[in-house]
Design a protein around this motif. Structure first.
Motif, PDB file in Angstrom:
ATOM      1  N   ALA A   8       0.871  -1.174   0.000  1.00 20.08           N
ATOM      2  CA  ALA A   8       0.000   0.000   0.000  1.00 20.08           C
ATOM      3  C   ALA A   8       0.905   1.219   0.000  1.00 20.08           C
ATOM      4  O   ALA A   8       1.889   1.268   0.738  1.00 20.08           O
ATOM      5  CB  ALA A   8      -0.896   0.002   1.226  1.00 20.08           C
ATOM      6  N   VAL A   9       0.586   2.178  -0.828  1.00 15.61           N
ATOM      7  CA  VAL A   9       1.345   3.423  -0.912  1.00 15.61           C
ATOM      8  C   VAL A   9       0.395   4.561  -0.584  1.00 15.61           C
ATOM      9  O   VAL A   9      -0.675   4.685  -1.191  1.00 15.61           O
ATOM     10  CB  VAL A   9       1.932   3.620  -2.330  1.00 15.61           C
ATOM     11  CG1 VAL A   9       2.664   4.951  -2.427  1.00 15.61           C
ATOM     12  CG2 VAL A   9       2.837   2.468  -2.711  1.00 15.61           C
ATOM     13  N   ILE A  10       0.775   5.363   0.400  1.00 14.64           N
ATOM     14  CA  ILE A  10       0.037   6.587   0.692  1.00 14.64           C
ATOM     15  C   ILE A  10       0.823   7.711   0.028  1.00 14.64           C
ATOM     16  O   ILE A  10       2.021   7.878   0.275  1.00 14.64           O
ATOM     17  CB  ILE A  10      -0.081   6.853   2.207  1.00 14.64           C
ATOM     18  CG1 ILE A  10      -0.679   5.653   2.939  1.00 14.64           C
ATOM     19  CG2 ILE A  10      -0.883   8.132   2.474  1.00 14.64           C
ATOM     20  CD1 ILE A  10      -2.089   5.327   2.579  1.00 14.64           C
ATOM     21  N   THR A  11       0.160   8.477  -0.817  1.00 14.08           N
ATOM     22  CA  THR A  11       0.832   9.555  -1.532  1.00 14.08           C
ATOM     23  C   THR A  11       0.731  10.853  -0.729  1.00 14.08           C
ATOM     24  O   THR A  11      -0.088  10.985   0.179  1.00 14.08           O
ATOM     25  CB  THR A  11       0.219   9.752  -2.933  1.00 14.08           C
ATOM     26  OG1 THR A  11      -1.151  10.115  -2.793  1.00 14.08           O
ATOM     27  CG2 THR A  11       0.334   8.488  -3.762  1.00 14.08           C
ATOM     28  N   SER A  12       1.555  11.804  -1.083  1.00 14.49           N
ATOM     29  CA  SER A  12       1.568  13.077  -0.367  1.00 14.49           C
ATOM     30  C   SER A  12       0.267  13.864  -0.536  1.00 14.49           C
ATOM     31  O   SER A  12      -0.035  14.732   0.261  1.00 14.49           O
ATOM     32  CB  SER A  12       2.760  13.926  -0.797  1.00 14.49           C
ATOM     33  OG  SER A  12       2.715  14.167  -2.182  1.00 14.49           O
ATOM     34  N   ASP A  13      -0.520  13.528  -1.554  1.00 14.04           N
ATOM     35  CA  ASP A  13      -1.820  14.192  -1.712  1.00 14.04           C
ATOM     36  C   ASP A  13      -2.955  13.391  -1.072  1.00 14.04           C
ATOM     37  O   ASP A  13      -4.125  13.702  -1.260  1.00 14.04           O
ATOM     38  CB  ASP A  13      -2.117  14.492  -3.180  1.00 14.04           C
ATOM     39  CG  ASP A  13      -2.185  13.256  -4.061  1.00 14.04           C
ATOM     40  OD1 ASP A  13      -1.902  12.157  -3.568  1.00 14.04           O
ATOM     41  OD2 ASP A  13      -2.520  13.404  -5.252  1.00 14.04           O
ATOM     42  N   GLY A  14      -2.615  12.336  -0.301  1.00 14.09           N
ATOM     43  CA  GLY A  14      -3.610  11.623   0.498  1.00 14.09           C
ATOM     44  C   GLY A  14      -4.271  10.429  -0.170  1.00 14.09           C
ATOM     45  O   GLY A  14      -5.204   9.865   0.373  1.00 14.09           O
ATOM     46  N   ARG A  15      -3.793  10.010  -1.326  1.00 15.22           N
ATOM     47  CA  ARG A  15      -4.385   8.840  -1.979  1.00 15.22           C
ATOM     48  C   ARG A  15      -3.759   7.561  -1.460  1.00 15.22           C
ATOM     49  O   ARG A  15      -2.610   7.558  -1.030  1.00 15.22           O
ATOM     50  CB  ARG A  15      -4.205   8.929  -3.500  1.00 15.22           C
ATOM     51  CG  ARG A  15      -4.930  10.120  -4.092  1.00 15.22           C
ATOM     52  CD  ARG A  15      -4.856  10.189  -5.601  1.00 15.22           C
ATOM     53  NE  ARG A  15      -3.464  10.206  -6.040  1.00 15.22           N
ATOM     54  CZ  ARG A  15      -3.033   9.634  -7.164  1.00 15.22           C
ATOM     55  NH1 ARG A  15      -3.870   9.007  -7.960  1.00 15.22           N
ATOM     56  NH2 ARG A  15      -1.772   9.702  -7.498  1.00 15.22           N
ATOM     57  N   MET A  16      -4.534   6.473  -1.483  1.00 14.60           N
ATOM     58  CA  MET A  16      -4.012   5.153  -1.105  1.00 14.60           C
ATOM     59  C   MET A  16      -4.069   4.271  -2.333  1.00 14.60           C
ATOM     60  O   MET A  16      -5.142   4.004  -2.878  1.00 14.60           O
ATOM     61  CB  MET A  16      -4.841   4.530   0.009  1.00 14.60           C
ATOM     62  CG  MET A  16      -4.351   3.149   0.404  1.00 14.60           C
ATOM     63  SD  MET A  16      -5.334   2.470   1.741  1.00 14.60           S
ATOM     64  CE  MET A  16      -4.399   1.007   2.114  1.00 14.60           C
ATOM     65  N   ILE A  17      -2.888   3.808  -2.765  1.00 15.25           N
ATOM     66  CA  ILE A  17      -2.787   2.966  -3.951  1.00 15.25           C
ATOM     67  C   ILE A  17      -2.228   1.618  -3.513  1.00 15.25           C
ATOM     68  O   ILE A  17      -1.213   1.554  -2.820  1.00 15.25           O
ATOM     69  CB  ILE A  17      -1.892   3.612  -5.017  1.00 15.25           C
ATOM     70  CG1 ILE A  17      -2.472   4.976  -5.420  1.00 15.25           C
ATOM     71  CG2 ILE A  17      -1.740   2.701  -6.224  1.00 15.25           C
ATOM     72  CD1 ILE A  17      -1.574   5.812  -6.277  1.00 15.25           C
ATOM     73  N   VAL A  18      -2.915   0.545  -3.898  1.00 13.52           N
ATOM     74  CA  VAL A  18      -2.515  -0.808  -3.543  1.00 13.52           C
ATOM     75  C   VAL A  18      -2.168  -1.550  -4.826  1.00 13.52           C
ATOM     76  O   VAL A  18      -2.905  -1.471  -5.813  1.00 13.52           O
ATOM     77  CB  VAL A  18      -3.653  -1.546  -2.794  1.00 13.52           C
ATOM     78  CG1 VAL A  18      -3.268  -2.983  -2.488  1.00 13.52           C
ATOM     79  CG2 VAL A  18      -4.008  -0.805  -1.514  1.00 13.52           C
ATOM     80  N   GLY A  19      -1.044  -2.262  -4.819  1.00 18.48           N
ATOM     81  CA  GLY A  19      -0.645  -3.021  -6.001  1.00 18.48           C
ATOM     82  C   GLY A  19       0.569  -3.888  -5.715  1.00 18.48           C
ATOM     83  O   GLY A  19       1.125  -3.863  -4.621  1.00 18.48           O
ATOM     84  N   THR A  20       0.982  -4.635  -6.725  1.00 11.51           N
ATOM     85  CA  THR A  20       2.158  -5.493  -6.623  1.00 11.51           C
ATOM     86  C   THR A  20       3.385  -4.681  -6.991  1.00 11.51           C
ATOM     87  O   THR A  20       3.475  -4.145  -8.097  1.00 11.51           O
ATOM     88  CB  THR A  20       2.028  -6.698  -7.567  1.00 11.51           C
ATOM     89  OG1 THR A  20       0.834  -7.403  -7.267  1.00 11.51           O
ATOM     90  CG2 THR A  20       3.216  -7.632  -7.421  1.00 11.51           C
ATOM     91  N   LEU A  21       4.333  -4.574  -6.048  1.00 11.87           N
ATOM     92  CA  LEU A  21       5.546  -3.803  -6.285  1.00 11.87           C
ATOM     93  C   LEU A  21       6.449  -4.572  -7.245  1.00 11.87           C
ATOM     94  O   LEU A  21       6.945  -5.643  -6.932  1.00 11.87           O
ATOM     95  CB  LEU A  21       6.268  -3.543  -4.960  1.00 11.87           C
ATOM     96  CG  LEU A  21       7.524  -2.682  -5.039  1.00 11.87           C
ATOM     97  CD1 LEU A  21       7.188  -1.294  -5.580  1.00 11.87           C
ATOM     98  CD2 LEU A  21       8.167  -2.587  -3.675  1.00 11.87           C
ATOM     99  N   LYS A  22       6.654  -4.007  -8.433  1.00 12.96           N
ATOM    100  CA  LYS A  22       7.480  -4.656  -9.454  1.00 12.96           C
ATOM    101  C   LYS A  22       8.876  -4.070  -9.547  1.00 12.96           C
ATOM    102  O   LYS A  22       9.787  -4.719 -10.045  1.00 12.96           O
ATOM    103  CB  LYS A  22       6.803  -4.550 -10.826  1.00 12.96           C
ATOM    104  CG  LYS A  22       5.537  -5.356 -10.933  1.00 12.96           C
ATOM    105  CD  LYS A  22       5.846  -6.830 -10.841  1.00 12.96           C
ATOM    106  CE  LYS A  22       4.603  -7.651 -11.119  1.00 12.96           C
ATOM    107  NZ  LYS A  22       4.851  -9.079 -11.059  1.00 12.96           N
ATOM    108  N   GLY A  23       9.052  -2.836  -9.083  1.00 13.70           N
ATOM    109  CA  GLY A  23      10.373  -2.230  -9.153  1.00 13.70           C
ATOM    110  C   GLY A  23      10.390  -0.859  -8.519  1.00 13.70           C
ATOM    111  O   GLY A  23       9.346  -0.263  -8.250  1.00 13.70           O
TER     112      GLY A  23
END
Length: 98
Positions: free
Chosen positions: A16-31
């Protein structure tokens, strides 16, 4: 400068990645690279609302710029799949204040 130590299991796992603008993005880390630019596959954004359940917006293959990353965390896929996102109510995150 940030230091990013990632094990191979995290690199090929779900994050899970929380961005500086407050979004939460979930995915498979490929690189990733030295500036923490991230490549996520099979990703989606989780949009939180206090009045309705969590909406998942499909993004697919997605690149997050390193200067937009606030937090990266490993997701336990078993626990995550057991969540009933339709019944979770939460206020959206605010942007990061510098």
């Amino acid at each position: 400068m940030f230091s990013l130590n990632i094990s191979l299991t995290v690199l090929l796992g779900t994050v899970a990645v929380i961005t500086s603008d407050g979004r939460m993005i979930v995915g498979t880390l490929k690189g990733f690279d030295q500036t923490i630019n991230l490549i996520l596959d099979e990703s989606h954004e989780r949009v939180f609302s206090s009045s309705q359940g969590v909406e998942q917006v499909v993004l697919g293959l997605y690149i997050v710029r390193g200067d937009n990353v606030a937090v990266i965390g490993e997701i336990d896929e078993e626990t995550d799949s057991a969540l009933d996102l339709g019944n979770i109510r939460a206020e959206p995150l605010n942007s990061v204040a510098h």
